[in-house]
Motif scaffolding. Structure first.
Motif, PDB file in Angstrom:
ATOM      1  N   GLN A 193      -1.970  -3.952  11.362  1.00  0.00           N
ATOM      2  CA  GLN A 193      -2.942  -5.023  11.165  1.00  0.00           C
ATOM      3  C   GLN A 193      -2.520  -6.017  10.092  1.00  0.00           C
ATOM      4  OE1 GLN A 193      -6.849  -3.421  10.482  1.00  0.00           O
ATOM      5  NE2 GLN A 193      -7.771  -5.410  10.170  1.00  0.00           N
ATOM      6  N   LEU A 194      -1.884  -5.546   9.010  1.00  0.00           N
ATOM      7  CA  LEU A 194      -1.622  -6.412   7.854  1.00  0.00           C
ATOM      8  C   LEU A 194      -0.173  -6.855   7.688  1.00  0.00           C
ATOM      9  CD1 LEU A 194      -3.902  -4.825   5.097  1.00  0.00           C
ATOM     10  CD2 LEU A 194      -4.354  -6.793   6.565  1.00  0.00           C
ATOM     11  N   ALA A 195       0.749  -6.323   8.451  1.00  0.00           N
ATOM     12  CA  ALA A 195       2.170  -6.653   8.269  1.00  0.00           C
ATOM     13  C   ALA A 195       2.429  -8.151   8.411  1.00  0.00           C
ATOM     14  CB  ALA A 195       3.034  -5.856   9.239  1.00  0.00           C
ATOM     15  N   THR A 196       1.741  -8.803   9.329  1.00  0.00           N
ATOM     16  CA  THR A 196       1.958 -10.245   9.514  1.00  0.00           C
ATOM     17  C   THR A 196       1.417 -11.060   8.339  1.00  0.00           C
ATOM     18  OG1 THR A 196      -0.097 -10.494  10.757  1.00  0.00           O
ATOM     19  CG2 THR A 196       1.922 -10.083  12.038  1.00  0.00           C
ATOM     20  N   GLU A 197       0.617 -10.430   7.468  1.00  0.00           N
ATOM     21  CA  GLU A 197       0.077 -11.100   6.276  1.00  0.00           C
ATOM     22  C   GLU A 197       0.916 -10.806   5.033  1.00  0.00           C
ATOM     23  OE1 GLU A 197      -4.157 -10.354   5.788  1.00  0.00           O
ATOM     24  OE2 GLU A 197      -4.345 -10.112   7.972  1.00  0.00           O
ATOM     25  N   GLY A 198       2.049 -10.131   5.221  1.00  0.00           N
ATOM     26  CA  GLY A 198       2.904  -9.819   4.080  1.00  0.00           C
ATOM     27  C   GLY A 198       2.452  -8.613   3.289  1.00  0.00           C
ATOM     28  N   VAL A 199       1.736  -7.707   3.953  1.00  0.00           N
ATOM     29  CA  VAL A 199       1.318  -6.455   3.317  1.00  0.00           C
ATOM     30  C   VAL A 199       2.062  -5.318   4.018  1.00  0.00           C
ATOM     31  CG1 VAL A 199      -0.603  -4.889   2.807  1.00  0.00           C
ATOM     32  CG2 VAL A 199      -0.976  -7.377   2.802  1.00  0.00           C
ATOM     33  N   GLU A 200       2.812  -4.548   3.247  1.00  0.00           N
ATOM     34  CA  GLU A 200       3.581  -3.420   3.780  1.00  0.00           C
ATOM     35  C   GLU A 200       2.911  -2.112   3.377  1.00  0.00           C
ATOM     36  OE1 GLU A 200       6.643  -3.232   5.468  1.00  0.00           O
ATOM     37  OE2 GLU A 200       6.647  -5.403   5.700  1.00  0.00           O
ATOM     38  N   VAL A 201       2.852  -1.182   4.317  1.00  0.00           N
ATOM     39  CA  VAL A 201       2.404   0.170   4.005  1.00  0.00           C
ATOM     40  C   VAL A 201       3.659   1.025   3.876  1.00  0.00           C
ATOM     41  CG1 VAL A 201       1.114   2.193   4.782  1.00  0.00           C
ATOM     42  CG2 VAL A 201       0.203  -0.110   5.205  1.00  0.00           C
TER      43      VAL A 201
ATOM     44  N   LEU B 203      -1.415   3.850  -3.998  1.00  0.00           N
ATOM     45  CA  LEU B 203      -1.405   2.769  -4.985  1.00  0.00           C
ATOM     46  C   LEU B 203      -1.404   1.441  -4.257  1.00  0.00           C
ATOM     47  CD1 LEU B 203      -0.197   5.282  -6.432  1.00  0.00           C
ATOM     48  CD2 LEU B 203       1.255   3.719  -7.683  1.00  0.00           C
ATOM     49  N   LEU B 204      -2.142   0.475  -4.779  1.00  0.00           N
ATOM     50  CA  LEU B 204      -2.088  -0.890  -4.280  1.00  0.00           C
ATOM     51  C   LEU B 204      -1.288  -1.709  -5.279  1.00  0.00           C
ATOM     52  CD1 LEU B 204      -5.704  -1.637  -2.973  1.00  0.00           C
ATOM     53  CD2 LEU B 204      -3.750  -0.643  -1.772  1.00  0.00           C
ATOM     54  N   ILE B 205      -0.227  -2.326  -4.768  1.00  0.00           N
ATOM     55  CA  ILE B 205       0.667  -3.140  -5.585  1.00  0.00           C
ATOM     56  C   ILE B 205       0.518  -4.582  -5.114  1.00  0.00           C
ATOM     57  CG2 ILE B 205       3.055  -3.462  -6.355  1.00  0.00           C
ATOM     58  CD1 ILE B 205       1.960  -0.611  -6.917  1.00  0.00           C
ATOM     59  N   ASP B 206       0.208  -5.479  -6.040  1.00  0.00           N
ATOM     60  CA  ASP B 206       0.030  -6.877  -5.633  1.00  0.00           C
ATOM     61  C   ASP B 206       1.381  -7.562  -5.428  1.00  0.00           C
ATOM     62  OD1 ASP B 206       0.945  -7.713  -8.160  1.00  0.00           O
ATOM     63  OD2 ASP B 206      -1.017  -8.402  -8.833  1.00  0.00           O
ATOM     64  N   ARG B 207       1.345  -8.818  -5.044  1.00  0.00           N
ATOM     65  CA  ARG B 207       2.569  -9.553  -4.708  1.00  0.00           C
ATOM     66  C   ARG B 207       3.460  -9.832  -5.917  1.00  0.00           C
ATOM     67  NH1 ARG B 207       1.777 -11.133   0.629  1.00  0.00           N
ATOM     68  NH2 ARG B 207      -0.387 -10.869   1.252  1.00  0.00           N
TER      69      ARG B 207
ATOM     70  N   VAL C 230     -12.468  -1.491   3.794  1.00  0.00           N
ATOM     71  CA  VAL C 230     -11.251  -1.081   3.077  1.00  0.00           C
ATOM     72  C   VAL C 230     -10.177  -2.153   3.230  1.00  0.00           C
ATOM     73  CG1 VAL C 230      -9.470   0.702   2.872  1.00  0.00           C
ATOM     74  CG2 VAL C 230     -11.832   1.352   3.406  1.00  0.00           C
ATOM     75  N   VAL C 231     -10.021  -2.662   4.452  1.00  0.00           N
ATOM     76  CA  VAL C 231      -9.041  -3.727   4.699  1.00  0.00           C
ATOM     77  C   VAL C 231      -9.385  -4.953   3.856  1.00  0.00           C
ATOM     78  CG1 VAL C 231      -8.063  -5.264   6.445  1.00  0.00           C
ATOM     79  CG2 VAL C 231      -8.496  -2.862   7.013  1.00  0.00           C
ATOM     80  N   ALA C 232     -10.652  -5.301   3.776  1.00  0.00           N
ATOM     81  CA  ALA C 232     -11.080  -6.444   2.969  1.00  0.00           C
ATOM     82  C   ALA C 232     -10.748  -6.209   1.490  1.00  0.00           C
ATOM     83  CB  ALA C 232     -12.574  -6.705   3.149  1.00  0.00           C
ATOM     84  N   ALA C 233     -10.970  -5.003   1.000  1.00  0.00           N
ATOM     85  CA  ALA C 233     -10.663  -4.691  -0.402  1.00  0.00           C
ATOM     86  C   ALA C 233      -9.160  -4.791  -0.652  1.00  0.00           C
ATOM     87  CB  ALA C 233     -11.176  -3.294  -0.755  1.00  0.00           C
ATOM     88  N   ILE C 234      -8.356  -4.317   0.281  1.00  0.00           N
ATOM     89  CA  ILE C 234      -6.895  -4.404   0.126  1.00  0.00           C
ATOM     90  C   ILE C 234      -6.463  -5.866   0.078  1.00  0.00           C
ATOM     91  CG2 ILE C 234      -4.686  -3.969   1.293  1.00  0.00           C
ATOM     92  CD1 ILE C 234      -6.019  -1.302   2.285  1.00  0.00           C
TER      93      ILE C 234
ATOM     94  N   VAL D 112       0.901  -1.144   0.000  1.00  0.00           N
ATOM     95  CA  VAL D 112       0.000   0.000   0.000  1.00  0.00           C
ATOM     96  C   VAL D 112       0.942   1.197   0.000  1.00  0.00           C
ATOM     97  CG1 VAL D 112      -1.793   1.251   1.272  1.00  0.00           C
ATOM     98  CG2 VAL D 112      -1.747  -1.265   1.315  1.00  0.00           C
ATOM     99  N   VAL D 113       1.097   1.837  -1.160  1.00  0.00           N
ATOM    100  CA  VAL D 113       2.071   2.916  -1.331  1.00  0.00           C
ATOM    101  C   VAL D 113       1.335   4.246  -1.297  1.00  0.00           C
ATOM    102  CG1 VAL D 113       3.914   3.859  -2.765  1.00  0.00           C
ATOM    103  CG2 VAL D 113       3.501   1.381  -2.733  1.00  0.00           C
TER     104      VAL D 113
END
Length: 159
Positions: free
Chosen positions: A62-70, A118-122, A141-145, A38-39
């Protein structure tokens, strides 16, 4: 909240984009390969940017442990000297400080207004963006991300 604009086809990022960490070390999106991003492009002088920073910090926690970085990329010309006191003052504890003080990365990505996210996928592809402020830690919003940044299953062809 404004809506995320989903891209019908994920967009590759331009080559050679870079920004710096708080210590001034240059890095780029390749350093986060395999993670969803999430940039957020922001600045301390931008009221809507300032308003959404606590929610981005909570989203990161909330999301760092799922491999999502802000990655909050500051456009402040003062760099770390300007951003670090802001982080302390607003009690931002989860996100690292990232700097794009000349705005080169933002310009290369077509960022015209702050904040833009911007949302960047894996796979490293831009899948959505939002211009303007959002409540990033709200459940829809979290669900959409989560949905937009997961890596799709590879397509298989049967012969």
């Amino acid at each position: 909240m404004q809506r995320l604009t989903e891209h019908p086809e994920p967009q590759p990022l331009p080559e050679g984009l870079s920004f710096t960490d708080a210590e001034g070390r240059q890095t780029g999106f390749d350093a986060f390969r395999g993670k969803a991003l999430v940039v957020n492009f922001w600045a301390t002088w931008c009221p809507p940017c300032v308003a959404e920073m606590p929610a981005l910090d909570r989203l990161h926690a909330q999301l760092a442990t799922e491999g999502v970085e802000v990655l909050a990329l500051s456009n402040d010309r003062g760099g770390r000297a300007q951003v670090e006191p802001f982080y302390r003052r607003t009690n931002l504890r989860h996100m690292a400080i990232w700097l794009d003080p000349r705005g080169a990365t933002g310009r290369a990505l077509g960022v015209r207004v702050l904040p833009t996210t911007l949302l960047i996928d894996r796979r490293g592809l831009e899948v959505a963006r939002l211009m303007g402020e959002a409540e990033w830690d709200q459940p829809p919003v979290v669900a959409a991300i989560r949905r937009l940044t997961r890596t799709p299953a590879p397509t298989t062809t049967r012969s």
